[in-house]
Design a protein around this motif. Sequence first.
Motif, mmCIF file in Angstrom:
data_model
loop_
_atom_site.group_PDB
_atom_site.id
_atom_site.type_symbol
_atom_site.label_atom_id
_atom_site.label_comp_id
_atom_site.label_asym_id
_atom_site.label_seq_id
_atom_site.Cartn_x
_atom_site.Cartn_y
_atom_site.Cartn_z
ATOM 1 N N GLY A 1 -10.833 0.436 28.499
ATOM 2 C CA GLY A 1 -12.170 0.037 27.738
ATOM 3 C C GLY A 1 -13.495 1.181 28.429
ATOM 4 N N THR A 2 -13.117 2.142 29.187
ATOM 5 C CA THR A 2 -14.080 2.878 29.794
ATOM 6 C C THR A 2 -14.003 4.338 29.459
ATOM 7 N N ALA A 3 -12.624 4.726 29.478
ATOM 8 C CA ALA A 3 -12.245 6.249 29.489
ATOM 9 C C ALA A 3 -13.052 7.065 28.149
ATOM 10 N N LYS A 4 -12.903 6.276 26.860
ATOM 11 C CA LYS A 4 -13.421 6.656 25.888
ATOM 12 C C LYS A 4 -14.717 6.325 25.524
ATOM 13 N N ALA A 5 -15.066 5.104 25.576
ATOM 14 C CA ALA A 5 -16.296 4.631 25.398
ATOM 15 C C ALA A 5 -17.217 4.917 26.363
ATOM 16 N N GLU A 6 -17.110 4.997 27.656
ATOM 17 C CA GLU A 6 -17.880 5.488 28.436
ATOM 18 C C GLU A 6 -18.080 6.832 29.099
ATOM 19 N N HIS A 7 -16.998 7.480 28.950
ATOM 20 C CA HIS A 7 -16.720 8.947 29.528
ATOM 21 C C HIS A 7 -16.411 9.844 28.222
ATOM 22 N N GLY A 8 -16.274 9.441 27.187
ATOM 23 C CA GLY A 8 -16.164 10.111 26.077
ATOM 24 C C GLY A 8 -14.677 10.805 26.035
ATOM 25 N N ALA A 9 -13.650 10.527 26.586
ATOM 26 C CA ALA A 9 -12.518 11.278 26.848
ATOM 27 C C ALA A 9 -11.843 11.585 25.738
ATOM 28 N N ASP A 10 -11.349 12.914 25.576
ATOM 29 C CA ASP A 10 -10.452 13.266 24.432
ATOM 30 C C ASP A 10 -8.938 12.996 24.847
ATOM 31 N N VAL A 11 -8.778 13.432 26.337
ATOM 32 C CA VAL A 11 -7.517 12.892 26.953
ATOM 33 C C VAL A 11 -7.520 12.128 28.084
ATOM 34 N N ALA A 12 -7.299 11.016 28.019
ATOM 35 C CA ALA A 12 -7.386 10.011 29.040
ATOM 36 C C ALA A 12 -5.949 9.753 29.803
ATOM 37 N N VAL A 13 -6.004 10.028 30.978
ATOM 38 C CA VAL A 13 -5.012 9.991 31.783
ATOM 39 C C VAL A 13 -4.783 8.949 32.950
ATOM 40 N N PHE A 14 -3.925 8.012 33.119
ATOM 41 C CA PHE A 14 -3.711 7.129 34.280
ATOM 42 C C PHE A 14 -2.443 7.555 35.011
ATOM 43 N N VAL A 15 -2.738 8.152 35.996
ATOM 44 C CA VAL A 15 -1.714 8.509 37.051
ATOM 45 C C VAL A 15 -1.561 7.772 38.303
ATOM 46 N N THR A 16 -0.418 7.577 38.557
ATOM 47 C CA THR A 16 -0.250 6.551 39.895
ATOM 48 C C THR A 16 1.052 7.108 40.604
ATOM 49 N N THR A 17 0.886 6.564 42.125
ATOM 50 C CA THR A 17 2.312 7.104 42.774
ATOM 51 C C THR A 17 3.160 5.964 42.678
ATOM 52 N N ALA A 18 3.184 4.986 41.902
ATOM 53 C CA ALA A 18 3.988 3.948 41.722
ATOM 54 C C ALA A 18 4.542 3.720 40.247
ATOM 55 N N HIS A 19 4.558 2.596 39.650
ATOM 56 C CA HIS A 19 5.204 2.602 38.294
ATOM 57 C C HIS A 19 4.317 1.629 37.364
ATOM 58 N N PHE A 20 4.396 1.553 36.238
ATOM 59 C CA PHE A 20 3.693 0.993 35.228
ATOM 60 C C PHE A 20 4.645 -0.489 34.771
ATOM 61 N N THR A 21 4.002 -1.507 34.502
ATOM 62 C CA THR A 21 4.554 -2.660 33.821
ATOM 63 C C THR A 21 5.017 -2.463 32.574
ATOM 64 N N ARG A 22 5.840 -3.260 32.093
ATOM 65 C CA ARG A 22 6.140 -2.968 30.711
ATOM 66 C C ARG A 22 4.797 -3.007 29.671
ATOM 67 N N ALA A 23 4.165 -4.105 30.082
ATOM 68 C CA ALA A 23 2.837 -4.465 29.237
ATOM 69 C C ALA A 23 1.851 -3.323 29.410
ATOM 70 N N ALA A 24 1.827 -2.600 30.716
ATOM 71 C CA ALA A 24 0.762 -1.708 30.827
ATOM 72 C C ALA A 24 1.321 -0.296 30.052
ATOM 73 N N GLN A 25 2.440 0.031 30.304
ATOM 74 C CA GLN A 25 3.046 0.987 29.552
ATOM 75 C C GLN A 25 2.711 1.025 27.818
ATOM 76 N N ALA A 26 3.130 -0.368 27.261
ATOM 77 C CA ALA A 26 3.023 -0.531 26.067
ATOM 78 C C ALA A 26 1.629 -0.202 25.567
ATOM 79 N N LEU A 27 0.642 -0.656 26.368
ATOM 80 C CA LEU A 27 -0.752 -0.777 26.116
ATOM 81 C C LEU A 27 -1.329 0.471 25.921
ATOM 82 N N ALA A 28 -0.647 1.516 26.983
ATOM 83 C CA ALA A 28 -1.169 2.827 27.050
ATOM 84 C C ALA A 28 -0.587 3.563 25.957
#
Length: 220
Positions: A152-179
């Motif tokens: 909701g913020t990466a592109k609308a608020e910050h104008g990202a052309d490339v939005a990256v979510f990086v973590t030292t853990a893992h993503f749930t199935r739903a989070a990855q599908a949304l990404a």
Amino acid sequence: MAARREQTRLRRRAWPVIAALLLILALTWDTVWPYVVVVTLVALLGAAAWWLRTTHRETVAGHRAWQAEEENKARERSMAEVDAMTWQRFERYVAELCRRDGCTQVVVSGKSGDLGADVIGRMPDGRRLVIQCKHYAAHRTVSSGDMQKFLGTAKAEHGADVAVFVTTAHFTRAAQALAIKHDIVALHRNLLGAWVRGATLGSLLPLNGTGTGPPRGRRA
């Protein structure tokens, strides 16, 4: 006992046949010996070729397995250092990786209320880069709620052309599908490990949450 008796009968029947063949071979030796030699040499060469091929395959397979194991160990050693960082140091480290890969104008927010933009910069080709960092324990997962906030913020608020979510853990199935659905690049622990070990950010972007990650059915 019946099977043993049958084997004994077969051996008794085979001996006369073998003896007859040996007798024929002895009587015709002057004629057939060149053929026997040729057949023997061909059989030996075939056996040698088969042995060399099998040995080569086993050696290559063993080397690849060893190489993969060593790479995994190296990645885990590197990730152990990342795990030991504070979340602030982790954000600065991600910025360092971006600069290493040719990104410019890289800035670290380093504060709360940044609306998901922990690191901002420019890709080497000039596209605006926005990164959300989550320094979690390795066994944890990033939920779809966290991904929705960043979406909701990466592109609308910050104008990202490339939005990256990086973590030292893992993503749930739903989070990855949304990404994947909304073109957010999800870099889970294993992809981060590859980045730490020298893979460029540009080479990781097309993977978007795939790569060598664990099963994606884990729950937060």
